[in-house]
Scaffold this motif. Structure first.
Motif, mmCIF file in Angstrom:
data_model
loop_
_atom_site.group_PDB
_atom_site.id
_atom_site.type_symbol
_atom_site.label_atom_id
_atom_site.label_comp_id
_atom_site.label_asym_id
_atom_site.label_seq_id
_atom_site.Cartn_x
_atom_site.Cartn_y
_atom_site.Cartn_z
ATOM 1 N N SER A 9 -1.427 -4.333 73.164
ATOM 2 C CA SER A 9 -2.332 -4.889 72.159
ATOM 3 C C SER A 9 -3.431 -5.668 72.863
ATOM 4 C CB SER A 9 -1.564 -5.810 71.197
ATOM 5 O OG SER A 9 -2.448 -6.410 70.275
ATOM 6 N N ILE A 10 -4.674 -5.281 72.608
ATOM 7 C CA ILE A 10 -5.830 -5.948 73.205
ATOM 8 C C ILE A 10 -6.791 -6.309 72.091
ATOM 9 C CG2 ILE A 10 -7.787 -5.724 74.800
ATOM 10 C CD1 ILE A 10 -6.104 -3.720 76.384
ATOM 11 N N ASP A 11 -7.000 -7.607 71.907
ATOM 12 C CA ASP A 11 -7.918 -8.086 70.873
ATOM 13 C C ASP A 11 -7.547 -7.510 69.508
ATOM 14 O OD1 ASP A 11 -10.172 -9.656 70.160
ATOM 15 O OD2 ASP A 11 -11.405 -7.855 70.024
ATOM 16 N N ARG A 13 -6.138 -4.678 68.867
ATOM 17 C CA ARG A 13 -6.139 -3.212 68.833
ATOM 18 C C ARG A 13 -5.012 -2.679 69.715
ATOM 19 N NH1 ARG A 13 -9.561 -1.904 64.640
ATOM 20 N NH2 ARG A 13 -11.652 -2.748 64.940
ATOM 21 N N LEU A 15 -3.659 0.055 72.223
ATOM 22 C CA LEU A 15 -4.241 1.009 73.172
ATOM 23 C C LEU A 15 -3.126 1.607 74.019
ATOM 24 C CD1 LEU A 15 -6.882 2.206 74.358
ATOM 25 C CD2 LEU A 15 -6.869 0.340 76.006
ATOM 26 N N VAL A 40 -11.584 -6.607 80.499
ATOM 27 C CA VAL A 40 -11.138 -7.481 79.419
ATOM 28 C C VAL A 40 -11.562 -8.928 79.694
ATOM 29 C CG1 VAL A 40 -9.104 -8.469 78.275
ATOM 30 C CG2 VAL A 40 -9.228 -6.006 78.707
ATOM 31 N N SER A 106 -16.106 -4.825 71.518
ATOM 32 C CA SER A 106 -14.904 -5.652 71.646
ATOM 33 C C SER A 106 -14.255 -5.444 73.011
ATOM 34 C CB SER A 106 -13.890 -5.291 70.554
ATOM 35 O OG SER A 106 -13.280 -4.036 70.842
ATOM 36 N N ALA A 108 -11.321 -4.550 73.499
ATOM 37 C CA ALA A 108 -10.514 -3.331 73.422
ATOM 38 C C ALA A 108 -11.346 -2.095 73.753
ATOM 39 C CB ALA A 108 -9.895 -3.205 72.036
ATOM 40 N N ASP A 109 -12.627 -2.096 73.355
ATOM 41 C CA ASP A 109 -13.514 -0.974 73.690
ATOM 42 C C ASP A 109 -13.658 -0.845 75.200
ATOM 43 O OD1 ASP A 109 -13.824 -0.778 70.973
ATOM 44 O OD2 ASP A 109 -15.837 -1.640 70.935
ATOM 45 N N ALA A 111 -11.568 -2.004 77.430
ATOM 46 C CA ALA A 111 -10.276 -1.613 78.005
ATOM 47 C C ALA A 111 -10.091 -0.103 77.920
ATOM 48 C CB ALA A 111 -9.142 -2.333 77.280
ATOM 49 N N TRP A 112 -10.507 0.491 76.803
ATOM 50 C CA TRP A 112 -10.427 1.954 76.693
ATOM 51 C C TRP A 112 -11.281 2.626 77.763
ATOM 52 C CZ3 TRP A 112 -14.466 5.387 75.659
ATOM 53 C CH2 TRP A 112 -14.077 6.725 75.537
#
Length: 777
Positions: A9-11, A13, A15, A40, A106, A108-109, A111-112
């Motif tokens: 879980s990141i922010d 979201r 992943l 991140v 974000s 999470a974006d 991190a992806w």
């Protein structure tokens, strides 16, 4: 050996990570997990430079390799279908094709991006708006790229000369070590000029630098001219070109970073920094390029100038608008009882709530256009504001949220906005998508409900609660001409829904009561499908006066045999006093007078369902008539008020002859004979069930028998009250607090106990959570 995928879980979201220990930079042993951790952690300073900009990625799936054997790189514009759905997508048309880019907003974006080994993130000098439309550039960049025989030192020398040139025309450049060989210089622009203009302007700057430093600068792309010189690459201002984003990693042998710098740093021992050094540096320094991440005028300046933060409860943020690009835009419609009642219609755009005042409310039919007066932009925090703006302050009066939710804009221009709003199930829009067009006509605007977008009532209205009145007295009204008066009926509140498949009746709490009152459903069946009515079911005594005691013989019955027998013994009548929808079109956004006229057109005048005539006299005359007819009291309704679904509103005021209070039964005390002598009463609070006294009078023998049986079935060993007096608890029997009743009373004591309470009956139409204090203690 392949590693097991894991979900993190990141922010907020989720992943899915694969092969986090894969080495992407062999020279330093930097892994995919290290890359993700960097992105991140750097997100707070990097995201402002990515916000609103389509991202082109360069991916090294198997790592960057070495200087002698570089890894394979993939240049990627389109966002793959496998990307998470929460990443914003924007479709942009190029000369001969269309690409669907991601826009990152974000951690999470980012991190992806690390997960798919997108090490380099490139962006243009322009942003897109909420519709994905390309805007004018908000920054200019010069890329100082050293040729063979030149290096970072020569770039620094050119950068100082460029700074003098740019400062002379009012621009303040920020240097960025590119993470590769050279430097970038960024300048904030006002967004007035298009990309073609800025590209030509940047070329002129490059030529001017070449003329002033001919031995060190070249503005031509020809490689043959670059020996020992610095190329001032102006072409990255072209609308189709991109530049490495500040704080992005580079896909070189070592994990260097495109890093914004201060001018003082350029005079020291400057070198390209790697990710660990960058993270350490940012613990102590702010972003030298922060101002460019929030370019553009302060759209809340006017809003702040009109409000005193120390005197109004409205939000007055000191900072510039937050950048929410990538989030689903929100709307709010607020009912504003200022000097003149109006509705504030607000749509999120570019970090603020663009606002219009609607004097006649939100249109409910495509046949009518309403005036919309554009007002100052409001902060995003205003989307949740409700309260009282003090007298003497701008917009003084009460503010209530009429509806709120998200929207999708299909057009947003300076002279026209088209947006599809998705509000709350119990909101003023009726819970269905509504598409509105705002059209500028000279100084003001018009708001129009798009054709075929009439407010249809939901197919199932069981979850929709009726509008509720606030207890008041005659002094609360002010100017009587602004109010209409109706009788307050002593019955149970009922919503009637007429559809193609029949009629359904709902209690105030949403319970289906159609079978309990079949004569009402039968009589309403002749109304047009798509009609939704609000009213009261009553039982009349021999004097034709509503009797709550009689009605209790019908309430809660479920067995067909019992209902049939009770129907003959105690007939009921549905008194329709409002219309929420007519032929599939919502009426909740229309005024009381408009709804009353629509109700009259339905001509409900039978035996089991009627429309009581409107009262045409003054409040004094209405109260006198109510007393004469032995009714509960009067309900005053603002003539210009809309229907606030499921909300208690001061637009409806109930003025009773007797004080009445709904209560929850939490126990009982024994009487002289077998059975209970008095009931112990409570009202739910934040702490739990609060004891408010007891009632021992007003019961019939039948009521005592019925209640006694129910109390025994609900008996428990512990008190359900937060606290109860010792003398009361000494001989008390406790019950699970499920039963709701109603009492009349003579006031409240200073400690919050009902005076002289007398029993009126069970309220089978209410749940314990529906109970609240109906007047001030």
């Amino acid at each position: 050996m392949a590693q097991t995928p894991q979900t993190v879980s990141i922010d907020g979201r989720l992943l899915r990570l694969t092969n986090p220990d894969k080495v992407l930079y062999p020279a330093t042993g930097t892994t995919k997990a290290d890359v993700i951790a960097y992105y991140v952690q750097i997100a707070p300073v990097m995201l402002p430079h990515l916000a609103g900009r389509p991202v082109t990625r360069k991916r090294w799936v198997e790592g960057v390799g070495t200087d002698k054997k570089p890894g394979e790189v993939f240049f990627e514009k389109n966002l793959p279908d496998s990307a998470p759905s929460w990443i914003r997508r924007v479709s942009l048309q190029h000369t001969s094709h269309r690409n669907e880019y991601p826009v990152f907003s974000s951690p999470a974006d980012l991190a992806w991006a690390g997960q798919v080994a997108a090490l380099e993130l490139h962006v243009p000098q322009w942003r897109v708006d909420q519709l994905g439309t390309m805007q004018n550039p908000d920054r200019l960049v010069l890329d100082l790229d050293p040729g063979p025989g030149a290096g970072l030192a020569e770039c620094i020398e050119v950068a100082h000369e460029a700074r003098d040139l740019l400062s002379g025309i009012g621009l303040d450049p920020v240097p960025v070590t590119s993470g590769s060989k050279g430097l970038h210089l960024y300048c904030a622009m006002d967004g007035v000029r298009d990309a073609d203009y800025l590209n030509a302007f940047a070329k002129q700057l490059a030529v001017s630098l070449e003329e002033s430093m001919p031995d060190l600068v070249v503005s031509s792309m020809a490689k043959s001219k670059r020996q020992g010189k610095v190329l001032v690459d102006w072409s990255q201002n072209n609308r189709n070109k991109t530049t490495i984003c500040p704080y992005s990693l580079r896909g070189r042998a070592r994990p260097t970073v495109a890093l914004p710098r201060t001018w003082d740093e350029l005079d020291g021992d400057l070198e390209q920094l790697e990710l660990d050094a960058v993270l350490e540096r940012m613990e102590d320094l702010s972003d030298p390029m922060a101002a460019l991440g929030h370019s553009g005028p302060d759209r809340l300046e006017r809003y702040r100038s009109m409000r005193d933060a120390s005197a109004t409860p409205e939000p007055v943020p000191a900072d510039r608008p937050a950048d929410r690009r990538g989030e689903e835009p929100i709307f709010v419609i607020q009912e504003h009882h200022a000097r003149r009642l109006h509705w504030d219609f607000r749509l999120e755009h570019d970090g603020v709530l663009v606002s219009w005042a609607l004097p006649k409310g939100v249109p409910t039919s495509p046949k009518e256009n309403h005036l919309a007066v554009q007002t100052e932009d409001h902060p995003m925090e205003y989307a949740t504001f409700a309260g009282e703006i003090p007298k003497g302050q701008y917009g003084a009066g009460s503010v209530e949220i009429w509806d709120t939710g998200t929207f999708t804009a299909s057009k947003w221009r300076d002279d026209e906005v088209i947006a599809t709003l998705r509000g709350q199930d119990d909101g003023g829009l009726g819970g269905e998508p509504r598409t509105y067009a705002l059209i500028r006509t000279g100084e003001n605007w018009l708001i129009h409900l798009m054709k075929d977008q009439q407010a249809d009532p939901p197919a199932e209205l069981g979850a929709v609660s009726p509008m509720l009145a606030t207890l008041a007295d005659a002094r609360s009204l002010g100017d009587e001409s602004e109010w209409a008066f109706e009788m307050k009926w002593d019955g149970v509140r009922t919503i009637a829904v007429v559809n193609d498949d029949g009629v359904r009746l709902y209690s105030r709490s949403g319970r289906v009561t159609t079978a309990t009152y079949p004569e009402v459903a039968e009589e309403l069946a002749g109304l047009p499908a798509g009609t939704v009515l609000d009213g009261e079911i009553v039982a009349l005594n021999e004097q034709a006066v509503p009797s709550f005691g009689l009605l209790q013989q019908r309430m809660g019955l479920e067995k067909q045999r019992e209902i049939t027998a009770a129907r003959e013994r105690v007939p009921v009548t549905f008194l329709a006093f409002d219309v929420l929808a007519h032929e599939g079109r919502s009426s909740t956004g229309r005024t009381y007078e408009q709804r009353r006229a629509a109700l009259a057109e339905l001509d409900i005048d039978g035996v089991a369902a009627i429309t009581p005539p409107a009262f045409t006299g003054s409040l004094r005359e209405a109260v006198a008539a109510s007393r004469r007819w032995k009714l509960e009291g009067v309900v005053a309704k603002r003539r210009d008020s809309t229907y606030a679904v499921g909300k208690r509103s001061t637009a409806w005021l109930k003025i009773k002859h007797q004080e009445m209070q709904s209560v929850v039964i939490g126990g009982w005390r024994p009487g002289a004979s077998s059975g209970f002598g008095s009931l112990l009463l409570g009202i739910p609070s934040e702490e739990g069930l609060r004891y408010v006294g007891r009632v021992g009078t007003g019961f019939t023998d039948a009521q005592r028998r019925e209640l006694g049986a129910q109390l025994r079935r609900l008996e428990r060993k512990t008190s359900p009250f937060v606290e109860v007096p010792r003398d009361v608890s000494a001989d008390a029997h406790w019950t699970t607090p499920r039963l709701v009743g109603e009492v009349v009373y003579g006031g409240w004591t200073g400690s919050g106990i009902l005076r002289h309470a007398s029993w009126r009956g069970l309220r089978k139409d209410l749940e314990p959570d529906d109970v609240h204090v109906e007047s001030k203690e």
